[in-house]
Design a protein around this motif. Structure first.
Motif, PDB file in Angstrom:
ATOM      1  N   LYS A  48       0.767  -1.208  -0.082  1.00  0.00           N
ATOM      2  CA  LYS A  48       0.094   0.157  -0.015  1.00  0.00           C
ATOM      3  C   LYS A  48       0.926   1.351  -0.271  1.00  0.00           C
ATOM      4  O   LYS A  48       0.701   2.296  -0.822  1.00  0.00           O
ATOM      5  CB  LYS A  48      -0.969  -0.066   1.131  1.00  0.00           C
ATOM      6  N   THR A  51       2.887   1.616  -3.404  1.00  0.00           N
ATOM      7  CA  THR A  51       1.797   2.384  -4.454  1.00  0.00           C
ATOM      8  C   THR A  51       1.717   3.592  -4.204  1.00  0.00           C
ATOM      9  O   THR A  51       1.737   4.600  -5.028  1.00  0.00           O
ATOM     10  CB  THR A  51       0.563   1.411  -4.462  1.00  0.00           C
ATOM     11  N   GLN A  52       1.215   4.123  -2.956  1.00  0.00           N
ATOM     12  CA  GLN A  52       0.926   5.688  -2.576  1.00  0.00           C
ATOM     13  C   GLN A  52       2.177   6.389  -3.012  1.00  0.00           C
ATOM     14  O   GLN A  52       2.111   7.427  -3.370  1.00  0.00           O
ATOM     15  CB  GLN A  52       0.587   5.586  -1.156  1.00  0.00           C
TER      16      GLN A  52
END
Length: 103
Positions: A48, A51-52
């Motif tokens: 996560k 990706t961010q």
């Protein structure tokens, strides 16, 4: 951007001041990397957060993302010209960390 209370360091830190951004940028200094390889170079980062982080870096124009039309999908990240302009800063931070661990 208003020049009142303008601080260039504040601007820079907003772009690269997170825990993961400098690491991702540093690992791209040697050239483009596939998504999975880049993520493995920062083993502590979650999927996560990876990706961010790359999305924010791309949005800010520091990296580019190229998707190749193959199966399975291949995504490659590279420094943009703007991202490459951070090379001196990133290498200085790396050297500082090396020196600090020897002290």
């Amino acid at each position: 951007m208003s020049t009142d209370n303008y601080c260039p360091l504040h601007y820079t830190m907003n772009l690269i001041g997170s825990k993961w951004k400098p690491l991702v940028l540093f690992h791209l200094l040697k050239g483009p990397l596939r998504s999975g390889i880049l993520q493995k170079k920062v083993p502590e980062i979650s999927n996560k957060m990876f990706t961010q982080t790359v999305r924010e870096l791309e949005k800010d124009g520091l990296i580019t993302r190229e998707v190749f039309p193959v199966v399975p999908p291949k995504v490659e990240y590279a420094l943009s010209a703007r991202g490459k302009s951070l090379e001196t800063i990133l290498k200085a931070l790396d050297q500082w960390g090396l020196d600090a661990t020897k002290a």
